[in-house]
Scaffold this motif. Structure first.
Motif, PDB file in Angstrom:
ATOM      1  N   GLN A 103     -12.868  84.022 -41.199  1.00  0.00           N
ATOM      2  CA  GLN A 103     -12.241  82.851 -42.113  1.00  0.00           C
ATOM      3  C   GLN A 103     -10.794  82.492 -41.753  1.00  0.00           C
ATOM      4  O   GLN A 103     -10.039  83.580 -41.402  1.00  0.00           O
ATOM      5  CB  GLN A 103     -12.278  83.174 -43.477  1.00  0.00           C
ATOM      6  CG  GLN A 103     -13.744  83.217 -44.090  1.00  0.00           C
ATOM      7  CD  GLN A 103     -13.682  83.606 -45.709  1.00  0.00           C
ATOM      8  OE1 GLN A 103     -14.810  83.942 -46.192  1.00  0.00           O
ATOM      9  NE2 GLN A 103     -12.681  83.392 -46.457  1.00  0.00           N
ATOM     10  N   ASN A 426     -18.877  75.836 -54.429  1.00  0.00           N
ATOM     11  CA  ASN A 426     -18.338  76.293 -53.434  1.00  0.00           C
ATOM     12  C   ASN A 426     -19.096  77.342 -52.815  1.00  0.00           C
ATOM     13  O   ASN A 426     -18.775  78.720 -52.295  1.00  0.00           O
ATOM     14  CB  ASN A 426     -17.157  77.448 -54.398  1.00  0.00           C
ATOM     15  CG  ASN A 426     -15.865  76.563 -54.838  1.00  0.00           C
ATOM     16  OD1 ASN A 426     -15.550  75.707 -54.234  1.00  0.00           O
ATOM     17  ND2 ASN A 426     -15.589  77.083 -55.999  1.00  0.00           N
ATOM     18  N   HIS A 459     -23.805  81.805 -49.231  1.00  0.00           N
ATOM     19  CA  HIS A 459     -22.315  82.163 -48.651  1.00  0.00           C
ATOM     20  C   HIS A 459     -21.602  81.434 -49.615  1.00  0.00           C
ATOM     21  O   HIS A 459     -21.505  80.233 -49.893  1.00  0.00           O
ATOM     22  CB  HIS A 459     -22.151  81.705 -47.312  1.00  0.00           C
ATOM     23  CG  HIS A 459     -20.841  81.843 -46.562  1.00  0.00           C
ATOM     24  ND1 HIS A 459     -20.209  83.237 -46.393  1.00  0.00           N
ATOM     25  CD2 HIS A 459     -19.931  80.952 -46.236  1.00  0.00           C
ATOM     26  CE1 HIS A 459     -19.069  83.087 -45.744  1.00  0.00           C
ATOM     27  NE2 HIS A 459     -18.882  81.487 -45.745  1.00  0.00           N
ATOM     28  N   MET A 461     -17.712  80.231 -50.203  1.00  0.00           N
ATOM     29  CA  MET A 461     -16.694  79.597 -49.319  1.00  0.00           C
ATOM     30  C   MET A 461     -15.707  78.601 -50.279  1.00  0.00           C
ATOM     31  O   MET A 461     -16.515  77.363 -50.828  1.00  0.00           O
ATOM     32  CB  MET A 461     -17.016  78.925 -48.156  1.00  0.00           C
ATOM     33  CG  MET A 461     -15.661  78.389 -47.130  1.00  0.00           C
ATOM     34  SD  MET A 461     -16.405  77.851 -45.661  1.00  0.00           S
ATOM     35  CE  MET A 461     -14.713  77.179 -44.910  1.00  0.00           C
ATOM     36  N   ASP A 462     -14.450  78.698 -50.534  1.00  0.00           N
ATOM     37  CA  ASP A 462     -13.618  78.044 -51.616  1.00  0.00           C
ATOM     38  C   ASP A 462     -13.480  76.451 -51.189  1.00  0.00           C
ATOM     39  O   ASP A 462     -13.069  76.254 -49.926  1.00  0.00           O
ATOM     40  CB  ASP A 462     -12.274  78.511 -51.628  1.00  0.00           C
ATOM     41  CG  ASP A 462     -11.592  78.120 -52.645  1.00  0.00           C
ATOM     42  OD1 ASP A 462     -12.155  77.478 -53.740  1.00  0.00           O
ATOM     43  OD2 ASP A 462     -10.143  77.606 -52.547  1.00  0.00           O
ATOM     44  N   VAL A 464     -15.994  74.481 -50.199  1.00  0.00           N
ATOM     45  CA  VAL A 464     -16.419  74.220 -48.849  1.00  0.00           C
ATOM     46  C   VAL A 464     -17.086  72.645 -48.946  1.00  0.00           C
ATOM     47  O   VAL A 464     -17.456  72.281 -49.944  1.00  0.00           O
ATOM     48  CB  VAL A 464     -17.832  75.148 -48.829  1.00  0.00           C
ATOM     49  CG1 VAL A 464     -18.837  75.057 -49.843  1.00  0.00           C
ATOM     50  CG2 VAL A 464     -18.376  74.886 -47.330  1.00  0.00           C
ATOM     51  N   GLY A 486     -14.331  78.658 -41.584  1.00  0.00           N
ATOM     52  CA  GLY A 486     -15.469  79.641 -41.523  1.00  0.00           C
ATOM     53  C   GLY A 486     -16.069  79.536 -40.383  1.00  0.00           C
ATOM     54  O   GLY A 486     -16.940  78.688 -39.975  1.00  0.00           O
TER      55      GLY A 486
END
Length: 493
Positions: A103, A426, A459, A461-462, A464, A486
């Motif tokens: 990341q 997210n 997965h 991911m903030d 995303v 990412g």
């Protein structure tokens, strides 16, 4: 996959992002953010406990109970829609589920990214990995002059460290290195809503002519030749001239009307670009034999709202699909003199945000909507209606696992049963449409009915926004969101 951990300093969970929304700025923290610490180390039984772990003499009920426990979801595993973070909780990745995970934070968020093919070979499975890409920033309105188109080289992307006994002999040559992000920036005066790259057939060494089209918040579409920027990464001491960062073409057909939809034809090597805006208009721009660009100023019309997505057919040069917040998907023939769609389907009760056409099976089209539902359609079942009215066929598959809007959907480049989906909760999820539970397996899924068996991987991911399969590194995904980039590869794909 991710697990919950306590973090007193954790910020509140961010809301999902829809097209065009700006996330809060995220300060860059550099490559240090790429390192993860596994807080869930494996526990091993003693030799005596292992010796006693046989099944001799145990009744079937006892063994079946143990098997059912093994099928139940770990309570520390975070599943969107079923679990919520408590105050002071944050998420940590389950590193055992990844083959690669990195990341990278950026000064300004990039809500759109596209992977660029390189000359390092296809079907790459060794590490460290290298990825080339283009992305466009979304700076704060008060600092719009800091926006840029970023040409990226991510190198030194190492494989996850495994226990010695888990390592295969074939992986002994893989090196552990520190990841590095190199960038070449092209100044922009507006945010990028969507960016897409186009290349001719890769031949020989070096990069072929590589075009990057950036759909701007201002309503203009800028096309850049980023070939010299890509080549400069591997030419130490090379200096780019200011003229090399000027657009090769500025499309003004949308007349300052903002847009989000953008796609290059995969079947026209010289380059043919579709662009759509919030007024429902769609334009085509073609690259000429001399390297110039010509935009057909007569638009394709028919949508009653924003054109959210455009996708060229992977098998027919003149066919494309569009999705809109008018809840429809339309199929078009670019040769049509009426500039009206040939098929129209009401695909959702909410905005249809994204589309993806299967690379392997030309009659399969995936869509994602604002209500969190993504679906797969068989275009052979779509029939034209009199007067251009919308038909309402049923999808061949539909999933409501995500509870927030779908922001990206993409078929795997070589496997038409594998699909990538990103959403406003997210998460970026991977799906295997070929999975079906038999009766025996179904006995052990009673507690997880809301988790479809086709769900392969989740997965976190903030914020995303987009994810794309890397076309040359099987199973690798490159994603972007409000918190940065990412790159990951799971052990399951």
């Amino acid at each position: 996959m991710s697990k919950r951990v306590r973090d007193p300093d954790a910020p509140e969970e961010a809301a999902g992002l829809k097209s065009g929304e700006r996330p809060p700025s995220a300060p860059g923290n550099g490559p240090d953010d790429m390192d993860f610490e596994d807080e869930y180390e494996d526990e091993f039984e003693s030799e005596d406990e292992v010796m006693e772990a046989g099944v001799d003499g145990r009744p079937d009920a006892e063994r079946e109970a143990e098997e059912q426990d093994a099928m139940e979801v770990d309570q520390d595993t975070f599943i969107p829609g079923r679990n919520k973070l408590s105050p002071g909780e944050t998420l940590a990745p389950d590193l055992s589920a990844y083959d690669m995970l990195h990341q990278i934070s950026t000064t300004w968020p990039c809500l759109s990214i596209d992977v660029v093919r390189d000359n390092l070979g296809d079907n790459r499975r060794t590490y460290p990995a290298t990825v080339y890409a283009v992305a466009g920033t979304q700076a704060e309105r008060s600092r719009e002059k800091e926006n840029q188109l970023m040409v990226l080289k991510l190198s030194g992307l190492s494989k996850m460290e495994k226990e010695a006994e888990e390592s295969d002999d074939e992986d002994d040559d893989d090196e552990t290195t520190e990841p590095v992000m190199e960038t070449k920036s092209i100044p922009l005066t507006s945010c990028t809503n969507r960016i897409r790259a186009h290349q001719a057939q890769q031949e020989g060494e070096g990069f072929p002519t590589t075009l990057a089209a950036s759909m701007m918040e201002s309503g203009q579409v800028l096309i850049f030749d980023v070939t010299p920027h890509l080549q400069s990464f591997d030419s130490p001491g090379s200096v780019l001239s200011p003229t090399q960062s000027k657009p090769a073409c500025t499309i003004r057909a949308h007349k300052s009307v903002e847009g989000f939809a953008l796609d290059w034809s995969p079947l026209i090597p010289e380059g043919k670009l579709l662009t759509g805006d919030i007024s429902g208009k769609i334009f085509t721009t073609t690259r000429t034999a001399g390297g110039g660009f010509v935009t057909d100023t007569t638009p394709y019309t028919g949508h009653e709202g924003t054109v959210e997505e455009l996708q060229w057919s992977p098998s027919e040069r003149t066919v494309f699909a569009s999705a809109s917040n008018d809840k429809t998907i339309k199929i078009w023939d670019a040769r049509s003199k009426t500039r009206r769609s040939v098929l129209s389907v009401q695909a959702s009760g909410t905005d249809v945000n994204v589309l993806s056409w299967s690379h392997q099976t030309a009659h399969l089209l995936a869509s994602g909507a604002d209500d969190g539902v993504w679906a797969v359609w068989d275009l052979r079942a779509w029939k034209p209606l009199a007067g251009g009215a919308s038909s309402r066929p049923l999808p061949v598959a539909s999933f409501s696992f995500h509870k927030e809007q779908i922001t990206c959907v993409e078929w795997h480049p070589t496997d038409d049963s594998i699909v990538l989906v990103a959403a406003g909760d997210n998460t970026l999820t991977l799906w295997d449409l070929a999975v079906e539970l038999d009766d025996e397996e179904s006995r052990f899924t009673a507690g997880v009915q809301d988790v479809p068996p086709q769900l392969l991987f989740v997965h976190y991911m903030d914020q995303v926004k987009e994810g794309h399969w890397h076309p040359q590194i099987p199973g690798a995904v490159v994603a972007t969101g409000g918190a940065g980039f990412g790159v990951f590869k799971t052990i399951s794909v």
